[in-house]
Design a protein around this motif. Structure first.
Motif, PDB file in Angstrom:
ATOM      1  N   PRO A  89       0.817  -1.215   0.000  1.00  0.00           N
ATOM      2  CA  PRO A  89       0.000   0.000   0.000  1.00  0.00           C
ATOM      3  C   PRO A  89       0.852   1.268   0.000  1.00  0.00           C
ATOM      4  O   PRO A  89       1.928   1.307   0.602  1.00  0.00           O
ATOM      5  N   GLY A  90       0.377   2.282  -0.697  1.00  0.00           N
ATOM      6  CA  GLY A  90       1.081   3.551  -0.735  1.00  0.00           C
ATOM      7  C   GLY A  90       2.392   3.509  -1.486  1.00  0.00           C
ATOM      8  O   GLY A  90       3.304   4.298  -1.203  1.00  0.00           O
ATOM      9  N   SER A  91       2.518   2.566  -2.422  1.00  0.00           N
ATOM     10  CA  SER A  91       3.734   2.418  -3.236  1.00  0.00           C
ATOM     11  C   SER A  91       4.958   2.050  -2.407  1.00  0.00           C
ATOM     12  O   SER A  91       6.092   2.361  -2.771  1.00  0.00           O
ATOM     13  N   THR A 117      -5.286  -6.715  -0.701  1.00  0.00           N
ATOM     14  CA  THR A 117      -5.029  -5.352  -0.208  1.00  0.00           C
ATOM     15  C   THR A 117      -4.646  -4.418  -1.362  1.00  0.00           C
ATOM     16  O   THR A 117      -4.036  -3.372  -1.143  1.00  0.00           O
ATOM     17  N   CYS A 119      -2.478  -4.682  -3.695  1.00  0.00           N
ATOM     18  CA  CYS A 119      -1.043  -4.532  -3.890  1.00  0.00           C
ATOM     19  C   CYS A 119      -0.599  -5.411  -5.062  1.00  0.00           C
ATOM     20  O   CYS A 119      -1.390  -6.167  -5.614  1.00  0.00           O
ATOM     21  N   VAL A 212       4.067   6.403   4.326  1.00  0.00           N
ATOM     22  CA  VAL A 212       2.761   5.795   4.025  1.00  0.00           C
ATOM     23  C   VAL A 212       1.783   6.318   5.074  1.00  0.00           C
ATOM     24  O   VAL A 212       1.974   6.093   6.273  1.00  0.00           O
ATOM     25  N   ASP A 215      -5.343   6.316   4.704  1.00  0.00           N
ATOM     26  CA  ASP A 215      -5.946   5.021   4.407  1.00  0.00           C
ATOM     27  C   ASP A 215      -4.895   3.997   3.974  1.00  0.00           C
ATOM     28  O   ASP A 215      -5.047   2.802   4.249  1.00  0.00           O
ATOM     29  N   ASP A 216      -3.852   4.464   3.317  1.00  0.00           N
ATOM     30  CA  ASP A 216      -2.789   3.549   2.903  1.00  0.00           C
ATOM     31  C   ASP A 216      -2.090   2.930   4.113  1.00  0.00           C
ATOM     32  O   ASP A 216      -1.726   1.749   4.099  1.00  0.00           O
ATOM     33  N   PHE A 220      -1.882  -0.880   5.024  1.00  0.00           N
ATOM     34  CA  PHE A 220      -0.564  -1.499   5.183  1.00  0.00           C
ATOM     35  C   PHE A 220      -0.546  -2.383   6.432  1.00  0.00           C
ATOM     36  O   PHE A 220       0.017  -3.486   6.412  1.00  0.00           O
TER      37      PHE A 220
END
Length: 243
Positions: A89-91, A117, A119, A212, A215-216, A220
């Motif tokens: 999540p969140g790169s 998730t 990902c 991160v 929501d990310d 995560f």
């Protein structure tokens, strides 16, 4: 330099089910380590280290003894290591290490954690080049010169040494783990050849962390929980900064 290594000591959870998972992970790792390098801790430095960690994390003696007895036999499960890489999540970037007796099952389970998730699991090496595979030793004291001299005399390729708040952290390539640890014990240990490490690990350390948030960050945490709930997963490394 404040490298972002993860102190991966497995905390003992409150529920009996969570404790059983922790014990199972240690038992499996001890079994594999003893099977490959010998069941006598005095002759298998990696096994001795692993048993010490298990005891610190309150793993019962009978769990350790059972794994060692199992390793003495000629049969038993045939475990292999597996490593998966991808984007969380969140790169964020993630590396998942596993011990498995069924690689197809393990890959499917890990991939499901990624997909549920939102990902993306990647190919080998897709994010690994953004991590340093390092041996890490943390112990009390701040005599950097003595530590550095001991490692150089033992021909250890030291990556970095940090001293802060009366604690010393040594970083070295993962291939130098045994040589570096023995040099530190020989120099800093007592007359019985014993020395206390706060951290004694081989880890993947992110070269840079990645924030991160929002929501990310919540996703995560869910992602990590799903991975660590899998019996085959031993370690999860990432570059996420959740602060």
């Amino acid at each position: 330099m404040g490298r972002a290594y993860q102190n991966k000591k497995l905390s003992i959870a409150k529920t009996s089910d969570a404790k059983a998972k922790v014990y199972s992970k240690y038992g499996r790792e001890i079994y594999v380590c003893a099977k490959s390098g010998g069941v006598e801790p005095d002759g298998n430095l990696a096994l001795r280290t692993l048993i010490d960690k298990a005891k610190k994390d309150q793993v019962p003696s009978h769990v350790i003894d059972k794994a060692l007895e199992k390793a003495k036999g000629s049969g038993g499960e045939d475990y292999s290591t597996a490593r998966y890489e991808g984007y969380g999540p969140g790169s964020s970037m993630v590396i998942v290490e596993c011990l498995t007796d069924n690689p197809n099952r393990t890959f499917g389970d890990v991939r499901l954690c990624f997909t549920k998730t939102k990902c993306k699991i990647g190919t080998p090496g897709s994010v690994g080049h953004m991590f340093d595979h390092s041996a890490i030793f943390v112990f009390s004291g701040d005599d950097e010169d003595t530590v550095l001299e001991a490692l150089i005399m033992a021909d250890v390729d030291v990556t970095d040494i940090e001293c802060e708040d009366d604690m010393t952290t040594v970083f070295a390539p993962h291939t130098e783990y045994n040589k570096a640890k023995q040099a530190l014990i020989d120099t800093l240990g007592n007359d019985k050849g014993e020395f206390e490490f706060e951290v004694d690990e081989i880890q993947f350390i992110p070269q840079n962390t990645h924030p991160v948030t929002g929501d990310d960050a919540i996703m995560f945490e869910t992602f990590l929980d799903m991975l660590t709930d899998l019996d085959d997963v031993q370690n999860v490394y990432h570059n996420a900064d959740l602060n």
